[in-house]
Scaffold this motif. Structure first.
Motif, PDB file in Angstrom:
ATOM      1  N   LEU A 296      -8.082   1.765   7.934  1.00 33.12           N
ATOM      2  CA  LEU A 296      -7.432   0.514   7.562  1.00 33.12           C
ATOM      3  C   LEU A 296      -8.283  -0.658   8.016  1.00 33.12           C
ATOM      4  CD1 LEU A 296      -3.717  -0.377   7.756  1.00 33.12           C
ATOM      5  CD2 LEU A 296      -5.286  -1.878   8.929  1.00 33.12           C
TER       6      LEU A 296
ATOM      7  N   ARG B 210      -7.978  -0.741  -6.703  1.00 41.48           N
ATOM      8  CA  ARG B 210      -6.583  -1.156  -6.881  1.00 41.48           C
ATOM      9  C   ARG B 210      -6.363  -2.442  -6.097  1.00 41.48           C
ATOM     10  NH1 ARG B 210      -1.997   2.644  -5.538  1.00 41.48           N
ATOM     11  NH2 ARG B 210      -3.162   3.044  -3.626  1.00 41.48           N
ATOM     12  N   ILE B 211      -5.909  -3.451  -6.766  1.00 43.38           N
ATOM     13  CA  ILE B 211      -5.743  -4.765  -6.138  1.00 43.38           C
ATOM     14  C   ILE B 211      -4.388  -5.343  -6.528  1.00 43.38           C
ATOM     15  CG2 ILE B 211      -6.677  -7.114  -5.937  1.00 43.38           C
ATOM     16  CD1 ILE B 211      -9.395  -5.985  -6.766  1.00 43.38           C
ATOM     17  N   VAL B 212      -3.604  -5.738  -5.543  1.00 38.85           N
ATOM     18  CA  VAL B 212      -2.397  -6.517  -5.819  1.00 38.85           C
ATOM     19  C   VAL B 212      -2.411  -7.725  -4.896  1.00 38.85           C
ATOM     20  CG1 VAL B 212      -0.973  -4.586  -6.613  1.00 38.85           C
ATOM     21  CG2 VAL B 212      -0.980  -5.191  -4.189  1.00 38.85           C
TER      22      VAL B 212
ATOM     23  N   LEU C 258      -3.817  -7.010  -1.225  1.00 37.65           N
ATOM     24  CA  LEU C 258      -3.925  -5.607  -0.806  1.00 37.65           C
ATOM     25  C   LEU C 258      -4.984  -4.933  -1.667  1.00 37.65           C
ATOM     26  CD1 LEU C 258      -0.120  -4.666  -0.688  1.00 37.65           C
ATOM     27  CD2 LEU C 258      -1.575  -5.168   1.275  1.00 37.65           C
ATOM     28  N   LEU C 259      -5.874  -4.215  -1.013  1.00 40.91           N
ATOM     29  CA  LEU C 259      -6.952  -3.515  -1.725  1.00 40.91           C
ATOM     30  C   LEU C 259      -6.964  -2.045  -1.308  1.00 40.91           C
ATOM     31  CD1 LEU C 259      -9.855  -5.994  -0.883  1.00 40.91           C
ATOM     32  CD2 LEU C 259      -8.528  -5.964  -2.990  1.00 40.91           C
ATOM     33  N   THR C 260      -7.271  -1.186  -2.223  1.00 40.59           N
ATOM     34  CA  THR C 260      -7.492   0.222  -1.906  1.00 40.59           C
ATOM     35  C   THR C 260      -8.693   0.690  -2.703  1.00 40.59           C
ATOM     36  OG1 THR C 260      -5.096   0.451  -1.819  1.00 40.59           O
ATOM     37  CG2 THR C 260      -6.372   2.472  -1.690  1.00 40.59           C
TER      38      THR C 260
ATOM     39  N   TRP D  98      -7.938  10.786  -0.404  1.00 41.48           N
ATOM     40  CA  TRP D  98      -7.118   9.654  -0.027  1.00 41.48           C
ATOM     41  C   TRP D  98      -7.982   8.401  -0.056  1.00 41.48           C
ATOM     42  CZ3 TRP D  98      -3.109  12.181  -0.568  1.00 41.48           C
ATOM     43  CH2 TRP D  98      -2.934  13.434   0.002  1.00 41.48           C
ATOM     44  N   PRO D  99      -7.374   7.299  -0.302  1.00 37.77           N
ATOM     45  CA  PRO D  99      -8.135   6.056  -0.162  1.00 37.77           C
ATOM     46  C   PRO D  99      -8.738   5.988   1.234  1.00 37.77           C
ATOM     47  CG  PRO D  99      -5.974   5.634  -1.092  1.00 37.77           C
ATOM     48  CD  PRO D  99      -5.984   7.074  -0.681  1.00 37.77           C
TER      49      PRO D  99
ATOM     50  N   ARG E 294      -7.710   0.597   3.485  1.00 40.76           N
ATOM     51  CA  ARG E 294      -6.624  -0.238   2.984  1.00 40.76           C
ATOM     52  C   ARG E 294      -6.819  -1.612   3.589  1.00 40.76           C
ATOM     53  NH1 ARG E 294      -2.385   1.338   0.360  1.00 40.76           N
ATOM     54  NH2 ARG E 294      -2.875   3.488   0.860  1.00 40.76           N
TER      55      ARG E 294
ATOM     56  N   ARG F  44      -6.319  -6.008   3.569  1.00 43.42           N
ATOM     57  CA  ARG F  44      -5.478  -7.143   3.230  1.00 43.42           C
ATOM     58  C   ARG F  44      -6.164  -8.413   3.678  1.00 43.42           C
ATOM     59  NH1 ARG F  44      -0.577  -5.547   6.757  1.00 43.42           N
ATOM     60  NH2 ARG F  44      -2.284  -5.206   8.190  1.00 43.42           N
TER      61      ARG F  44
ATOM     62  N   GLN G 249       1.259  -1.362  -2.038  1.00 38.50           N
ATOM     63  CA  GLN G 249       0.404  -0.221  -2.341  1.00 38.50           C
ATOM     64  C   GLN G 249       0.808   0.907  -1.413  1.00 38.50           C
ATOM     65  OE1 GLN G 249      -3.664  -1.523  -1.918  1.00 38.50           O
ATOM     66  NE2 GLN G 249      -3.820  -1.995  -4.084  1.00 38.50           N
TER      67      GLN G 249
ATOM     68  N   LYS H 140       0.122   4.932  -0.080  1.00 38.72           N
ATOM     69  CA  LYS H 140      -0.677   6.146  -0.010  1.00 38.72           C
ATOM     70  C   LYS H 140       0.303   7.295   0.227  1.00 38.72           C
ATOM     71  CE  LYS H 140      -4.068   8.483   2.877  1.00 38.72           C
ATOM     72  NZ  LYS H 140      -4.739   8.431   4.180  1.00 38.72           N
TER      73      LYS H 140
ATOM     74  N   GLN I 291       1.621   5.921   4.083  1.00 40.59           N
ATOM     75  CA  GLN I 291       1.099   4.639   4.554  1.00 40.59           C
ATOM     76  C   GLN I 291       1.300   3.635   3.432  1.00 40.59           C
ATOM     77  OE1 GLN I 291      -3.006   4.878   5.701  1.00 40.59           O
ATOM     78  NE2 GLN I 291      -3.124   2.766   6.370  1.00 40.59           N
TER      79      GLN I 291
ATOM     80  N   ARG J 170       3.756  -9.322   5.436  1.00 40.43           N
ATOM     81  CA  ARG J 170       3.080  -8.093   5.064  1.00 40.43           C
ATOM     82  C   ARG J 170       3.413  -7.037   6.099  1.00 40.43           C
ATOM     83  NH1 ARG J 170      -2.750 -10.262   5.494  1.00 40.43           N
ATOM     84  NH2 ARG J 170      -1.829 -11.063   7.394  1.00 40.43           N
TER      85      ARG J 170
END
Lengths: 321, 321
Positions: free
Chosen positions: A147, A195-197, A214-216, A222-223, A226, A228, B199, B201, B210, B228
């Motif tokens: 993270l 993936r971006i929100v 939020l980015l993954t 698994w990502p 993670r 932010r 997001q 996981k 997560q 957040r």
């Protein structure tokens, strides 16, 4: 190999810093181009630079110029990039290099077609602090990144006439300082986020005043990371902390990402459940070595004893294995 | 007014804590209901509780029971809530009270129809630390909340046979610990968030392992708060820090939200641009008063001198006005 000749396009605060940095390594800017000619002349006189162009565009036609440093406002970058790259000049462009990815793709294609280098002056990618963190990470002691968390904000007067809030001048938090947050996170991510929100709070002018992102990224099953970021051009007490978490460890860099002189702190934490009564944490701090010490060896940081902490705020006692 | 008679439904760790808490105020549980009868008997013997039901459902029919404390696994809550509320019992239900908002709406409607109280045992809403922070906030010194940030994680063995990863037993990070993060943020938000992005996981079993969540609420012309949370049932070094930012100030509560004994730290920061050379920050710490001191006055916290900090990690010098 002859020394490359640099010209600056724009002569604001950052251009001053460029010239001062060049002087520290015994060099100088070759020429100055600026929209306001008088300011270019003053800049050249201040530093004893020999050439000031009458028109800003003259710099592109000068066959003696090898590299152009673009430090004009964001919204002008792509126009100057087109001219500089097409003229076969290498370019170092201040962040944010372009306003969007379409402009950036165009600039990259132009640089490739003209066989020149194009770089964004994103400072943190060149800081010893981050290289040292990379070295620690590459050593494997911390395991995989799990993270990354970035807060990055700055205060601006809440004046909608200010260029920071002007949509036509590419104002807004992201292009001004959000790029630091994203670049810092990207530094620690093993691949591009897919993936971006986000949530954005807009200023009255419509530019982004504050946001959470939020980015993954897709690495592995698994990502791997993670991320932010929040940045604000005015509204929140600005925070510039960043945390990267590994399987068993945490790195915290509590100071500005541009810093070459401030320490990084990190702690290793147990993989097992944390006992309720005490935190199995031991903080360690790296601080940049003095220039003399730095010259002595390849390392840029030396281990420090953990900072003194009151019992009230930290019960750190043991280092996890 | 007669004393309410409490029965516990479930006799695990939390039920033990309830009984111990009651005993501290000179009271006792009236009865015990448990799926495994023998465990109920052992619990009753341990604490000298007079009544153990043969069948778990018998507790709902007992006219002497006023309040039922439900501490069974999450997935069983709604079934027991239906029976308890329909039987006219007040209910204190462990978090997470239900698995979704539909179940919660049903339970609330049942409680209203039967004129009984229904409460979720979300500890932090009852902690002196948070009430003290509320008092500070209500005093207006900090201005409006601008940003709230929560990290909340815990370690679980990465065993998909464990109930924490079992979808049928309502496993996953959100129902286990994410509710603490959301509840803590909600505590500081002036209204319910109306925009939510996240997001997630997923673990191999499909439960959320997560997540990152962004929340915004609609209060005022600008969102009053931006929140957040990240929580993890296993994968990241768990962090339990939380930060609430105001117009000119930041509160950081560095310990677990359930704590009644650990201090809160906060700092006030300048509204003006932060000088490059120093941070206009002064940390202040509140710690819960000793029981003797607490009895002496209404305040639960007393101001402390700022914690001792190394120059390396903090250059705090002046308090902003």
């Amino acid at each position: 190999m002859r020394e490359l000749k640099w010209a600056t396009l724009g002569c604001g605060v950052i251009a001053n810093q460029l010239e001062q940095a060049l002087e520290q390594s015994g060099r100088k800017l070759y020429a100055v181009a600026n929209r306001t000619h008088a300011k270019g002349v003053a800049f050249a006189e201040k530093y004893g630079i020999g050439k000031v162009y009458d028109e800003i565009d003259d710099v592109f036609a000068d066959p003696d110029v090898d590299v152009i440093y673009i430090s004009t406002p964001h919204n002008t970058h792509i126009g100057f990039l087109r001219k500089a790259l097409a003229a076969g000049k290498h370019v170092l462009c201040e962040k944010s290099i372009t306003l969007n990815s379409g402009e950036l793709d165009e600039a990259i294609a132009l640089a490739e077609a003209n066989h020149v280098l194009l770089a964004e002056a994103m400072t943190l990618y060149h800081m010893p602090l981050y290289r040292e963190l990379d070295r620690i990470i590459a050593g494997g002691e911390l395991g995989k990144v799990k993270l990354i968390q970035m807060n990055f904000g700055s205060y601006k007067e809440y004046d909608m006439a200010n260029r920071f809030f002007n949509r036509n001048l590419a104002g807004g938090a992201m292009l001004d300082i959000g790029v630091y947050a994203l670049s810092c996170m990207r530094w620690f991510m093993s691949s591009k986020p897919d993936r971006i929100v986000s949530q954005v709070k807009a200023a009255p002018t419509g530019v982004d005043e504050q946001a959470g992102i939020l980015l993954t990224n897709p690495d592995g099953r698994w990502p791997r990371s993670r991320c932010r970021c929040t940045r604000s051009s005015r509204s929140a007490a600005p925070s510039r902390s960043r945390t990267a978490m590994w399987r068993s460890s945490t790195i915290r860099a509590a100071n500005a990402p541009r810093s070459t002189t401030r320490p990084a702190r990190w702690c290793a934490r147990s993989r097992r459940a944390i006992p309720r009564t005490r935190s199995p944490t031991r903080w360690r701090t790296w601080r940049p070595q003095s220039p003399r010490t730095r010259r002595a060896g390849p390392g840029r940081f030396r281990p420090m004893r953990p900072p003194r902490r009151s019992k009230a705020s930290c019960t750190s006692v043991t280092r996890a294995t």
